[in-house]
Design a protein around this motif. Structure first.
Motif, mmCIF file in Angstrom:
data_model
loop_
_atom_site.group_PDB
_atom_site.id
_atom_site.type_symbol
_atom_site.label_atom_id
_atom_site.label_comp_id
_atom_site.label_asym_id
_atom_site.label_seq_id
_atom_site.Cartn_x
_atom_site.Cartn_y
_atom_site.Cartn_z
ATOM 1 N N PHE A 150 17.911 9.606 18.018
ATOM 2 C CA PHE A 150 16.467 9.885 18.121
ATOM 3 C C PHE A 150 15.700 9.649 16.816
ATOM 4 O O PHE A 150 14.496 9.863 16.774
ATOM 5 N N SER A 151 16.391 9.196 15.749
ATOM 6 C CA SER A 151 15.710 9.084 14.455
ATOM 7 C C SER A 151 14.880 7.811 14.318
ATOM 8 O O SER A 151 14.002 7.744 13.459
ATOM 9 N N GLU A 152 15.154 6.799 15.131
ATOM 10 C CA GLU A 152 14.405 5.545 15.050
ATOM 11 C C GLU A 152 14.051 5.054 16.448
ATOM 12 O O GLU A 152 14.781 5.318 17.412
ATOM 13 N N PRO A 153 12.942 4.304 16.581
ATOM 14 C CA PRO A 153 12.652 3.649 17.859
ATOM 15 C C PRO A 153 13.807 2.718 18.220
ATOM 16 O O PRO A 153 14.484 2.193 17.319
ATOM 17 N N PRO A 154 14.056 2.489 19.494
ATOM 18 C CA PRO A 154 15.203 1.658 19.904
ATOM 19 C C PRO A 154 15.276 0.309 19.208
ATOM 20 O O PRO A 154 16.359 -0.152 18.852
ATOM 21 N N TYR A 155 14.128 -0.339 18.978
ATOM 22 C CA TYR A 155 14.168 -1.677 18.378
ATOM 23 C C TYR A 155 14.675 -1.640 16.943
ATOM 24 O O TYR A 155 15.176 -2.649 16.425
ATOM 25 N N LEU A 156 14.558 -0.493 16.263
ATOM 26 C CA LEU A 156 15.082 -0.347 14.912
ATOM 27 C C LEU A 156 16.489 0.248 14.901
ATOM 28 O O LEU A 156 17.113 0.354 13.841
ATOM 29 N N ALA A 157 16.960 0.649 16.071
ATOM 30 C CA ALA A 157 18.309 1.192 16.186
ATOM 31 C C ALA A 157 19.288 0.143 16.707
ATOM 32 O O ALA A 157 20.414 0.464 17.083
ATOM 33 N N GLY A 158 18.846 -1.108 16.746
ATOM 34 C CA GLY A 158 19.735 -2.200 17.135
ATOM 35 C C GLY A 158 19.685 -2.597 18.588
ATOM 36 O O GLY A 158 20.461 -3.453 19.029
ATOM 37 N N LEU A 159 18.777 -2.002 19.370
ATOM 38 C CA LEU A 159 18.684 -2.329 20.787
ATOM 39 C C LEU A 159 17.645 -3.437 21.026
ATOM 40 O O LEU A 159 16.660 -3.533 20.289
ATOM 41 N N PRO A 160 17.852 -4.273 22.038
ATOM 42 C CA PRO A 160 16.915 -5.378 22.285
ATOM 43 C C PRO A 160 15.568 -4.879 22.788
ATOM 44 O O PRO A 160 15.483 -3.833 23.436
ATOM 45 N N SER A 161 14.534 -5.639 22.475
ATOM 46 C CA SER A 161 13.173 -5.307 22.925
ATOM 47 C C SER A 161 12.410 -6.593 23.182
ATOM 48 O O SER A 161 12.563 -7.565 22.440
#
Length: 442
Positions: free
Chosen positions: A8-19
């Protein structure tokens, strides 16, 4: 493989997930933005917020780097910026390429301290006070004020709320009466809870130039700091104190008629279109505040032990985190979707189609912040209720939740406005599809 990040510390796109939303220009901007904001604001944000005022050099640093500009609505006023020698932001982004996803990234990064006050002390005035001049001011008004405001040499605020008129804008009582020679307005009244007011050279102020109701309202650029008839004092509020909340008294303040923004009687329309940007940026920042609170709680329960094991091993603790995490990530997904829609629509289309939804997005951001900060306080226990030590930031974020749920349009008013606007749009579209009487055409 990306480095692990605290849940929960970063938005998904900054946590390595595709966007699907972020282009290379957005990712470069995020990295440059984070570095600048971290070095010049976040490292001392809590300390400055505790002192209740940012040092003047912080505003000067942001102004010199052009880092107040991204708080304006997208697209940016490119012609004006280039006239003033501002062609790029942080040497990575051309001003003409700036879109609302860049705005979202900027607002998200500025809120990474978890506090709304430090960033709000820098950006609230230019973000909400300048756009009406840009959008509705005539050439002479813009020439007089925009050079100083866009470069940060002068400061401005938006002054709408009064002791007896907040979300009910149409009830404003501050008057602006023309002198017999027609050359000046004489302004009398009070403004309350005006963010940045105490430092502002000018305000974009809602005044009553006509009769009762919304059609009697106008916008006027009113000089503030050191101006005859203007008295200002700071207000101590529950949170965001470093943003400079101000009470303004106006006693026979003489303002040239050339300071009118747009046309007399159009103030309500100007204010309402300005609110959309305000509410959207509040929603983005508040969602990051929720993220800071929940991530801090997650870190804490993974190391804090009770009854012989880490708190996170307790099902009830995981249940609290899961409920808030689902709300947080749903809210961020809505923010991203919403901002993407802004990049695909004209301003006129967005004002109609997204106006009511903007109000709902802002209201929901406050609800989610309240839930996430409350969860963090409870999981931090006594530390979360203490104004110092490891729970200091959490205690302060929790106090800031009402400052999101009330200003910029109070929560209940926003929720009601959102539904009313959706119904209005539906009825207008339905009516437009109806066949004219006696016509065989569909």
């Amino acid at each position: 493989m990306t480095n692990p990040v605290v849940p929960f510390s970063e938005p998904p796109y900054l946590a390595g997930l595709p966007s699907p939303y972020y282009k290379e220009t957005h990712l470069k901007w995020q990295k440059a933005c984070r570095k600048f904001v971290q070095e010049n604001l976040l490292e001392n944000a809590l300390e400055w917020d505790t002192a209740e005022t940012l040092p003047e050099h912080v505003f000067e640093t942001f102004a010199k780097a052009g880092m107040l500009i991204p708080s304006l609505p997208a697209p940016l006023p490119v012609e004006w910026l280039k006239r003033l020698g501002i062609h790029e932001l942080l040497d990575v982004l051309k001003v003409e390429d700036f879109d609302y996803i860049h705005t979202m990234i900027y607002c998200d990064e500025m809120a990474r301290s978890g506090l709304a006050g430090p960033s709000g002390s820098l950006t609230t005035g230019i973000s909400f006070g300048v756009p009406p001049i840009l959008k509705f001011g005539n050439k002479q008004l813009q020439e007089r004020y925009l050079p100083g405001l866009l470069t940060g040499k002068k400061r401005i605020c938006i002054a709408i709320t009064e002791p007896g008129a907040g979300s009910d804008v149409a009830n404003i009582t501050t008057t602006a009466t023309k002198t017999p020679d027609g050359k000046h307005y004489i302004v009398n009244g009070t403004k309350k809870w005006i963010t940045n007011g105490i430092w502002s050279d000018y305000s974009t102020m809602a005044v009553r130039t006509g009769g009762p109701g919304p059609t009697g309202l106008s916008l006027l650029v009113v000089p503030l700091k050191g101006y005859p008839g203007v008295n200002m004092r700071r207000l101590k509020v529950g949170g965001q104190v470093s943003a400079g909340t101000t009470f303004i008294e106006l006693d026979d303040v003489k303002v040239p008629v050339e300071n009118l923004v747009g046309q007399e009687g159009m103030g309500m329309r100007y204010i309402m279109t300005n609110f959309n940007h305000e509410r959207l940026t509040i929603a983005i920042g508040a969602t990051r505040q929720s993220r800071v609170a929940l991530a801090a709680a997650m870190e804490y329960v993974m190391k804090r032990e009770a009854f012989g094991k880490a708190l996170v091993e307790q099902p009830v603790v995981r249940h609290r985190l899961a409920k808030c995490g689902a709300q947080l990530e749903s809210q961020w997904a809505w923010v991203e979707q919403f901002v993407y829609q802004m990049t695909q629509m004209t301003k006129a289309e967005a004002d109609v189609e997204l106006g009511g939804l903007t109000a709902m997005l802002k209201a929901q951001a406050g609800i989610v912040l309240d839930e996430c900060s409350r969860c963090a306080v409870l999981l931090f226990g006594g530390n979360g209720y203490t104004k110092s030590g490891q729970g200091e930031l959490i205690e302060r974020i929790y106090r800031e939740a009402p400052g999101i749920r009330i200003p910029g349009g109070s929560e209940d008013v926003m929720l009601d406005l959102g539904v009313r606007q959706l119904i209005k749009n539906f009825r207008n579209k339905t009516k437009a599809m109806e066949r004219p009487a006696g016509s065989s055409k569909m």
